[in-house]
Design a protein around this motif. Structure first.
Motif, mmCIF file in Angstrom:
data_model
loop_
_atom_site.group_PDB
_atom_site.id
_atom_site.type_symbol
_atom_site.label_atom_id
_atom_site.label_comp_id
_atom_site.label_asym_id
_atom_site.label_seq_id
_atom_site.Cartn_x
_atom_site.Cartn_y
_atom_site.Cartn_z
ATOM 1 N N CYS A 1 -1.309 30.225 81.958
ATOM 2 C CA CYS A 1 -1.247 28.858 81.348
ATOM 3 C C CYS A 1 0.185 28.743 80.835
ATOM 4 N N CYS B 1 2.175 25.889 82.709
ATOM 5 C CA CYS B 1 2.958 24.687 81.673
ATOM 6 C C CYS B 1 3.368 25.212 80.563
ATOM 7 N N CYS C 1 -0.221 17.915 75.146
ATOM 8 C CA CYS C 1 -0.920 17.981 76.345
ATOM 9 C C CYS C 1 -0.758 16.687 77.053
ATOM 10 N N ASN D 1 2.174 15.921 79.152
ATOM 11 C CA ASN D 1 2.284 16.966 80.283
ATOM 12 C C ASN D 1 0.899 16.959 80.767
ATOM 13 N N CYS E 1 0.136 19.184 84.183
ATOM 14 C CA CYS E 1 0.413 20.647 84.275
ATOM 15 C C CYS E 1 -0.868 21.388 83.205
ATOM 16 N N CYS E 2 -1.265 20.458 82.243
ATOM 17 C CA CYS E 2 -2.010 21.090 80.898
ATOM 18 C C CYS E 2 -3.434 21.083 81.993
#
Length: 60
Positions: A16, A20, A38, A41, A44-45
């Motif tokens: 993870c 991200c 999150c 983003n 990517c999250c």
């Protein structure tokens, strides 16, 4: 859309954080922690949550 990491499921693989890093970091015990936004983003999250081999990440 906050992300959560279930520390009982997290294996500390670091995937993870690799996917991200704006949102996830491994702590001193090797457990992933949410350190970023999150929602800011989200792509990517979501990828990190879907890629987690332990299924430890949820996005609400």
């Amino acid at each position: 859309m906050p992300a959560k990491v279930d520390e009982n499921l997290c294996t500390g693989c670091g995937l993870c954080e690799e996917i991200c890093p704006e949102v996830f970091k491994l702590d001193e015990n090797g457990i992933s922690r949410v350190v970023g936004d999150c929602e800011a983003n989200i792509d990517c999250c979501q990828e990190a949550a879907e890629s987690c081999p332990a299924g430890a990440i949820t996005i609400e």
